[in-house]
Every structure is written in C-alpha cells, then in structure tokens.
Write a protein that holds these residues in place. Structure first.
Motif, PDB file in Angstrom:
ATOM      1  N   GLY A  38       0.772  -1.227   0.000  1.00  9.64           N
ATOM      2  CA  GLY A  38       0.000   0.000   0.000  1.00  9.64           C
ATOM      3  C   GLY A  38       0.807   1.283   0.000  1.00  9.64           C
ATOM      4  N   ALA A  39       2.117   1.190   0.036  1.00 12.17           N
ATOM      5  CA  ALA A  39       2.943   2.402   0.113  1.00 12.17           C
ATOM      6  C   ALA A  39       3.935   2.444  -1.049  1.00 12.17           C
ATOM      7  N   ASP A  40       4.192   3.656  -1.537  1.00 10.08           N
ATOM      8  CA  ASP A  40       5.204   3.805  -2.585  1.00 10.08           C
ATOM      9  C   ASP A  40       6.607   3.604  -2.021  1.00 10.08           C
ATOM     10  N   MET A  41       6.807   4.062  -0.792  1.00 14.05           N
ATOM     11  CA  MET A  41       8.083   3.872  -0.097  1.00 14.05           C
ATOM     12  C   MET A  41       7.762   3.679   1.376  1.00 14.05           C
ATOM     13  N   ILE A  42       8.295   2.618   1.954  1.00 21.13           N
ATOM     14  CA  ILE A  42       8.020   2.326   3.360  1.00 21.13           C
ATOM     15  C   ILE A  42       9.305   1.897   4.047  1.00 21.13           C
ATOM     16  N   ALA A  58      18.847  10.328   5.534  1.00 24.82           N
ATOM     17  CA  ALA A  58      19.339  10.342   4.152  1.00 24.82           C
ATOM     18  C   ALA A  58      18.180  10.376   3.156  1.00 24.82           C
ATOM     19  N   LEU A  59      17.125   9.616   3.425  1.00 23.67           N
ATOM     20  CA  LEU A  59      15.965   9.629   2.535  1.00 23.67           C
ATOM     21  C   LEU A  59      15.312  11.007   2.525  1.00 23.67           C
ATOM     22  N   LYS A  60      15.140  11.597   3.700  1.00 22.14           N
ATOM     23  CA  LYS A  60      14.530  12.925   3.785  1.00 22.14           C
ATOM     24  C   LYS A  60      15.408  13.991   3.135  1.00 22.14           C
ATOM     25  N   GLU A  61      16.712  13.886   3.316  1.00 22.98           N
ATOM     26  CA  GLU A  61      17.645  14.831   2.696  1.00 22.98           C
ATOM     27  C   GLU A  61      17.580  14.746   1.172  1.00 22.98           C
ATOM     28  N   ALA A  62      17.305  13.550   0.666  1.00 24.94           N
ATOM     29  CA  ALA A  62      17.194  13.348  -0.780  1.00 24.94           C
ATOM     30  C   ALA A  62      15.810  13.732  -1.304  1.00 24.94           C
ATOM     31  N   GLY A  63      14.934  14.187  -0.407  1.00 28.03           N
ATOM     32  CA  GLY A  63      13.620  14.648  -0.833  1.00 28.03           C
ATOM     33  C   GLY A  63      12.508  13.620  -0.748  1.00 28.03           C
ATOM     34  N   PHE A  64      12.770  12.493  -0.115  1.00 28.72           N
ATOM     35  CA  PHE A  64      11.751  11.448   0.009  1.00 28.72           C
ATOM     36  C   PHE A  64      11.085  11.523   1.378  1.00 28.72           C
ATOM     37  N   GLU A  65       9.807  11.152   1.414  1.00 29.50           N
ATOM     38  CA  GLU A  65       9.056  11.083   2.670  1.00 29.50           C
ATOM     39  C   GLU A  65       8.445   9.683   2.771  1.00 29.50           C
ATOM     40  N   PRO A  66       9.218   8.701   3.226  1.00 27.10           N
ATOM     41  CA  PRO A  66       8.685   7.339   3.302  1.00 27.10           C
ATOM     42  C   PRO A  66       7.638   7.212   4.403  1.00 27.10           C
ATOM     43  N   THR A  67       6.761   6.254   4.242  1.00 21.39           N
ATOM     44  CA  THR A  67       5.892   5.841   5.327  1.00 21.39           C
ATOM     45  C   THR A  67       6.801   5.144   6.324  1.00 21.39           C
ATOM     46  N   VAL A  68       6.730   5.533   7.590  1.00 21.45           N
ATOM     47  CA  VAL A  68       7.620   4.968   8.607  1.00 21.45           C
ATOM     48  C   VAL A  68       6.805   4.093   9.550  1.00 21.45           C
ATOM     49  N   VAL A  69       7.262   2.856   9.741  1.00 23.34           N
ATOM     50  CA  VAL A  69       6.607   1.910  10.643  1.00 23.34           C
ATOM     51  C   VAL A  69       7.602   1.516  11.725  1.00 23.34           C
ATOM     52  N   GLN A  70       7.210   1.692  12.983  1.00 30.27           N
ATOM     53  CA  GLN A  70       8.034   1.241  14.101  1.00 30.27           C
ATOM     54  C   GLN A  70       7.948  -0.282  14.173  1.00 30.27           C
ATOM     55  N   ALA A  71       9.075  -0.931  14.101  1.00 30.36           N
ATOM     56  CA  ALA A  71       9.131  -2.395  14.047  1.00 30.36           C
ATOM     57  C   ALA A  71       9.174  -2.976  15.454  1.00 30.36           C
ATOM     58  N   ASP A  72       8.030  -3.441  15.920  1.00 31.13           N
ATOM     59  CA  ASP A  72       7.974  -4.122  17.208  1.00 31.13           C
ATOM     60  C   ASP A  72       8.192  -5.619  16.982  1.00 31.13           C
ATOM     61  N   TYR A  73       7.994  -6.412  18.008  1.00 32.45           N
ATOM     62  CA  TYR A  73       8.215  -7.858  17.917  1.00 32.45           C
ATOM     63  C   TYR A  73       7.401  -8.488  16.785  1.00 32.45           C
ATOM     64  N   SER A  87      16.436  -7.788  11.139  1.00 32.24           N
ATOM     65  CA  SER A  87      17.199  -6.554  11.327  1.00 32.24           C
ATOM     66  C   SER A  87      16.512  -5.372  10.639  1.00 32.24           C
ATOM     67  N   VAL A  88      16.754  -4.201  11.183  1.00 35.22           N
ATOM     68  CA  VAL A  88      16.237  -2.963  10.609  1.00 35.22           C
ATOM     69  C   VAL A  88      17.390  -1.991  10.459  1.00 35.22           C
ATOM     70  N   PRO A  89      17.310  -1.031   9.579  1.00 33.54           N
ATOM     71  CA  PRO A  89      16.138  -0.636   8.808  1.00 33.54           C
ATOM     72  C   PRO A  89      15.915  -1.555   7.617  1.00 33.54           C
ATOM     73  N   LYS A  90      14.659  -1.632   7.216  1.00 31.61           N
ATOM     74  CA  LYS A  90      14.272  -2.306   5.995  1.00 31.61           C
ATOM     75  C   LYS A  90      13.409  -1.308   5.231  1.00 31.61           C
ATOM     76  N   VAL A  91      13.772  -1.065   3.969  1.00 28.21           N
ATOM     77  CA  VAL A  91      13.067  -0.083   3.156  1.00 28.21           C
ATOM     78  C   VAL A  91      12.638  -0.733   1.841  1.00 28.21           C
ATOM     79  N   TRP A  92      11.368  -0.529   1.481  1.00 26.72           N
ATOM     80  CA  TRP A  92      10.853  -0.988   0.195  1.00 26.72           C
ATOM     81  C   TRP A  92      10.467   0.227  -0.621  1.00 26.72           C
ATOM     82  N   VAL A  93      10.839   0.214  -1.904  1.00 27.86           N
ATOM     83  CA  VAL A  93      10.530   1.306  -2.824  1.00 27.86           C
ATOM     84  C   VAL A  93       9.880   0.710  -4.058  1.00 27.86           C
TER      85      VAL A  93
END
Length: 94
Positions: A38-42, A58-73, A87-93
C-alpha cells in the motif's frame, strides 16, 4: 545492581516473548505485506537504531518522505518471513 529482598526467589529473567497479538483487539492492524503493497516507499525502523535514524535522514535529505513503521516484535516476525531477517532498517521502494 539492585539486590533482591530477603526471601525473594532468584533466577534468570524471563525472555519469553508473546507469539500473538493481544486477545480482544477490535481491529487488526494491516499486515507487513499489506503495508508494503500500500505504500510507494516504506521504512521499517526502531527509534533506538542508529542505522535507522541515518537511513531516514538520508531519505529525507534526498527529498523522500517514506511511510515509517516502528518495528515491534510482531512486525519483525513478519519481516523475517518476508525478508529472511529481523534486522532494521528495511526499506521498500516501488
């Protein structure tokens, strides 16, 4: 170090993590797979991970605004099934 009061039981702390969401939840959160679809970048992160903080900056500096999800258990468990690790971070584009 906090000593135990006299007569207290001593032993290793419990490391058992819950294996299912709390019972009685009225609505279920979207699955990790649904969130990815459901997200273009998460980005799946934790707030204490220095690599996550740097990746988001780095993503924000490059002009991207990803959907951010706090990774719990539970999120990490699903990530493991999808990506093979927790492991995190994990990013999908898309």
């Amino acid at each position: 170090f906090c000593p135990s009061p006299p007569g207290a039981l001593r032993g290793p702390p419990s490391r058992t993590a819950p294996f299912s969401p709390p019972p009685g939840s009225a609505t279920m959160a979207p699955t990790v797979k649904e969130q990815i679809e459901g997200a273009d970048m998460i980005a799946f992160v934790t707030s204490t991970c220095p690599f996550c903080i740097k990746a988001l900056a780095a993503l924000k500096e490059a002009g991207f605004e990803p959907t951010v999800v706090q990774a719990d258990y539970f999120v990490k468990k699903e990530l493991s099934e999808i990506a093979g690790s927790t492991s995190v971070p994990k990013v999908w584009v898309k």
